[in-house]
Design an enzyme around this catalytic site. Structure first.
Site, PDB file in Angstrom:
ATOM      1  N   ASP A 115       0.821  -1.214   0.000  1.00 25.68           N
ATOM      2  CA  ASP A 115       0.000   0.000   0.000  1.00 25.68           C
ATOM      3  C   ASP A 115       0.851   1.258   0.000  1.00 25.68           C
ATOM      4  O   ASP A 115       0.572   2.213  -0.728  1.00 25.68           O
ATOM      5  CB  ASP A 115      -0.908   0.018   1.245  1.00 25.68           C
TER       6      ASP A 115
ATOM      7  N   LEU B 149       3.842   1.756  -1.065  1.00 20.60           N
ATOM      8  CA  LEU B 149       4.523   1.980  -2.340  1.00 20.60           C
ATOM      9  C   LEU B 149       3.531   2.519  -3.366  1.00 20.60           C
ATOM     10  O   LEU B 149       3.841   3.461  -4.111  1.00 20.60           O
ATOM     11  CB  LEU B 149       5.154   0.673  -2.827  1.00 20.60           C
TER      12      LEU B 149
ATOM     13  N   THR C 244     -11.159   7.864   1.043  1.00 24.89           N
ATOM     14  CA  THR C 244     -10.759   8.657   2.201  1.00 24.89           C
ATOM     15  C   THR C 244      -9.344   9.170   1.998  1.00 24.89           C
ATOM     16  O   THR C 244      -8.458   8.412   1.589  1.00 24.89           O
ATOM     17  CB  THR C 244     -10.813   7.806   3.490  1.00 24.89           C
TER      18      THR C 244
ATOM     19  N   LYS D 275      -9.969   1.233  10.377  1.00 22.59           N
ATOM     20  CA  LYS D 275     -10.091   1.241   8.912  1.00 22.59           C
ATOM     21  C   LYS D 275      -9.957  -0.206   8.441  1.00 22.59           C
ATOM     22  O   LYS D 275      -8.851  -0.731   8.316  1.00 22.59           O
ATOM     23  CB  LYS D 275      -9.016   2.120   8.270  1.00 22.59           C
TER      24      LYS D 275
ATOM     25  N   ARG E 227     -18.632  -0.859  -4.145  1.00 22.16           N
ATOM     26  CA  ARG E 227     -18.470   0.598  -4.150  1.00 22.16           C
ATOM     27  C   ARG E 227     -18.384   1.163  -5.560  1.00 22.16           C
ATOM     28  O   ARG E 227     -18.775   2.293  -5.814  1.00 22.16           O
ATOM     29  CB  ARG E 227     -17.209   0.995  -3.363  1.00 22.16           C
TER      30      ARG E 227
ATOM     31  N   GLU F 223     -17.723  -3.252   4.995  1.00 21.37           N
ATOM     32  CA  GLU F 223     -16.753  -4.057   4.250  1.00 21.37           C
ATOM     33  C   GLU F 223     -16.957  -5.540   4.543  1.00 21.37           C
ATOM     34  O   GLU F 223     -17.346  -5.923   5.650  1.00 21.37           O
ATOM     35  CB  GLU F 223     -15.314  -3.649   4.602  1.00 21.37           C
TER      36      GLU F 223
ATOM     37  N   CYS G 193      13.073 -38.732  11.994  1.00 26.28           N
ATOM     38  CA  CYS G 193      13.190 -40.191  11.872  1.00 26.28           C
ATOM     39  C   CYS G 193      13.936 -40.645  10.621  1.00 26.28           C
ATOM     40  O   CYS G 193      14.136 -41.845  10.410  1.00 26.28           O
ATOM     41  CB  CYS G 193      11.808 -40.831  11.896  1.00 26.28           C
TER      42      CYS G 193
END
EC number: 6.5.1.2
Length: 648
Positions: free
Chosen positions: A63, A65, A106, A143, A159, A190, A393
């Site tokens: 996110d 980046l 947002t 969030k 959305r 969500e 083993c």
């Protein structure tokens, strides 16, 4: 630098975008995490592609980046439609229709200073409206990092572009519930999945939780594991209206900013990628309004994960009691988020193989707050060596899907020893048989539970225990058979895959212990909460332990029988079907006895408070934080006396 390549599923998603771009250039940019060699048009294409993949359940960059790339493009093109509009989804999920109300994105802040600037704008608006700034309240909620949708009570919409979305009501038809069984029609929210559930049951099959969220609303058939998660209430639609929140004066917020943010951040059981701050005064909201993309009276605060690039020293295989061999990456000790990290677990050996994790590899590890660190990506891969033999083993390992597995169930020391440890730990009525004593006995040839119960005092002495200790160990074994124990706990102590305490109790509400071993895959799959894939694993696991189970069962353990579902349904009890949690010291008896009685009245008893809990019964010495956390999750808190009055 590890070379990045789009896979077939990602390429299929990109094709729907119809962007004219050299994908090779994008792959190089993603590999380098740099956009220096991209033109403005290519940068825009990169943003569209990575955004589309993220929304389709295939994130390819972090996110932070993506946000840095977005900010660079926005700086040069502040009025471009991609910047000024809500980022749209690309999945073709259904008919596109107008949303009942706008769902905007947002704006984001990454520092306390940016939050102060946002608050200054709130204060300025208040002054312009002649509102006393001392009366300004800020509301903060988690969030959620899920799949945004809108529920109008009849239909569920994505959305989309914030104005129009796609009808995905099929998610509710598949069994999706609103969190805490709340009513429908609570608006925006969500689709999310419980973090612990994902890590425990789904992380080995799905790369990330977004794969699950996208699958829930997809037109195609849904994976059985996802349907099972829906049935078990791990996947829910969480309306923003019922999120836990902190609401208070803006000055109080800035005084204890870090503490309040941490409290809200950790207040839900789902993936969170920040918190949302908003002014509560409707006059301020109307005055500040919104642009095409953001509400100006609202902002998201996000914290950058702490990351470090670390060299892998070695990869150590460890055999579990199920036979799966887990790779543990030993690292050059590195301090991150205040802790010295020297090892991380890799999910399975296929990840080691595909990503090139081995001695000399450079990996990026990430740690968010107090979360267990994980390998985020491999910077410099190597050609890893796959173990051929079980480290315990020396049996030849076999591939089962993504896992290397030791097939030597009966004689592998790691499996037999860990099975013994698990058995006594689960019974929890015998403190003499901890890991050290079990290791000592296992090394001397005691491999099975029934063999442990066959031991006499003189045999313990032969194995090197003192005379007094030998008698104590023998007496504890005999006592553990006489102490009453729930039949579901006894069954779960054998460590069958998919048969933890909860599932054992569910099954024993329909079958006796002997009947359960005769149940078919079809029988179990028909029960609520058991998908076919779980039923197959359970039937196979029961067949593997059947001989050992009945050798131990026939020793005569004092088992209390789980009430059958048919009996519970006939009860006229205020607890029937309710989920209750007991905490604190009880005055009317042992907490364990009260839990057992609650189950007999038809309740499901939990060990921790979740959004699905009905009652928290609080005894003495219960912290205020625990009480408040329960109330914020919508859980009714009862004193011990109120609870007794309820059931009397």
């Amino acid at each position: 630098m590890k070379e990045f390549k789009f896979n077939d599923e990602q390429l299929s998603t990109i094709q729907e975008l119809e962007v004219d771009i050299d994908l090779k250039k994008l792959e190089i940019a993603i590999s380098k995490e740099s956009i220096d060699e991209l033109s403005e048009d290519e940068l825009l294409a990169l943003l569209k592609v990575t955004n589309a993949l993220y929304r389709s359940g295939f994130p390819v960059i972090e996110d932070i980046l993506y946000d840095s790339f977005w900010n660079k493009f926005a700086l040069n093109h502040p009025n471009h439609p991609f910047i000024t509009s809500v980022e749209t989804e690309v999945l073709n999920l259904g008919k596109t229709v107008a949303l009942p109300q706008k769902m905007l994105s947002t704006d984001k802040a990454y520092s306390k200073e940016e939050i102060k600037k946002w608050l200054d704008r709130i204060l300025k608006a208040a002054e312009e409206l002649d509102i006393d700034t001392n009366e300004i309240e800020i509301r903060i909620t988690p969030k959620l990092d899920g799949y945004a949708a809108f529920d109008d009570g009849e239909r569920l919409y994505t959305r989309g572009d914030g104005v129009k979305g796609q009808d995905v009501s099929r998610a509710f038809e598949r069994g999706l519930k609103v969190v805490r069984n709340s009513e429908r029609g609570l608006g925006a929210g969500e689709i999310v999945i419980n973090k612990a559930y994902f890590e425990k049951k789904l992380s080995q099959y799905f790369e990330n939780s977004r794969n699950i969220q996208a699958a829930i609303i997809a037109e195609k058939n849904v994976d059985e594991r996802v349907l099972e998660a829906i049935k078990e209430g791990a996947c829910v639609f969480h309306p923003f209206a019922v999120l836990p929140n902190w609401t208070g004066n803006y000055q109080d917020l800035m005084t204890d900013f870090d503490g309040i943010i941490e409290q809200v951040w950790n207040s839900v059981e789902y993936d969170v990628d920040g918190v949302i701050l908003e002014a509560t005064d409707t006059r301020i909201k109307e005055h500040m309004g919104a642009n095409r993309k953001f509400h100006r009276w609202q902002i998201a605060f996000k914290i950058n994960d702490e990351v470090a690039e670390v060299e892998v020293i070695s990869v150590t295989p460890q055999t579990s009691r199920t036979g799966r061999v887990t790779p543990v990456a030993e690292l050059v000790p590195t301090r991150i988020s205040g802790a010295m990290i020297s090892r991380v677990t890799v999910h399975h050996y296929n990840m080691v193989k595909i990503n090139g994790v081995g001695p000399g590899a450079i990996v990026q590890i990430v740690r968010s707050g107090l979360v267990i660190p994980k390998i985020e990506k491999v910077i410099k891969p190597v050609d890893p060596q796959m173990p051929e033999l079980c480290p315990s083993c020396k049996s030849h390992l076999l591939w089962e899907s993504d896992h290397l597995v030791c097939p030597n169930k009966s004689d592998c020391p790691a499996q037999t020893e860990n099975t013994l440890v698990h058995f006594f730990k689960t019974l929890a009525n015998n403190d003499g048989f901890g890991p050290k004593n079990i290791e000592k006995l296992a090394n001397l040839g005691v491999k099975h539970i029934h063999q442990m119960y066959d031991l006499k005092p003189h045999q313990f002495a032969m194995y090197g225990f003192g005379e007094k200790t030998s008698k104590n160990l023998y007496d504890q074994l005999q006592a553990s058979k006489n102490i009453e124990i729930e039949d579901w706990r006894f069954l779960s102590a054998f460590g069958v895959s998919r048969l933890g305490g909860g599932n054992c109790e569910k099954l024993l509400q329909h079958y006796s212990l002997r009947e359960l071993f005769e149940a078919t895959v079809e029988d179990i799959a028909e029960l609520n909460g058991f998908a076919r894939v779980s039923a197959e694993a359970i039937v196979k696991g029961l067949a593997n332990i059947k001989e050992e189970f009945f050798k131990v069962y026939d020793l005569g353990f004092n088992l209390s029988i789980t009430p059958k579902q048919s009996e519970l349904e006939s009860l006229a009890s205020p607890l029937t079907g309710k989920i209750v949690v007991f905490t604190g010291k009880m005055l009317q008896g042992k907490r364990s006895d009260m839990e057992k009685h609650a189950k007999a009245l038809g309740a499901k008893v939990g060990t921790s408070v979740t959004s699905n809990t009905t009652y928290l019964i609080a005894g003495l010495k219960v912290g205020e934080t625990k009480i408040n956390d329960a109330k914020e999750k919508g859980v009714k808190v009862l004193s011990e006396q109120e609870y007794l009055d309820l059931i009397s």
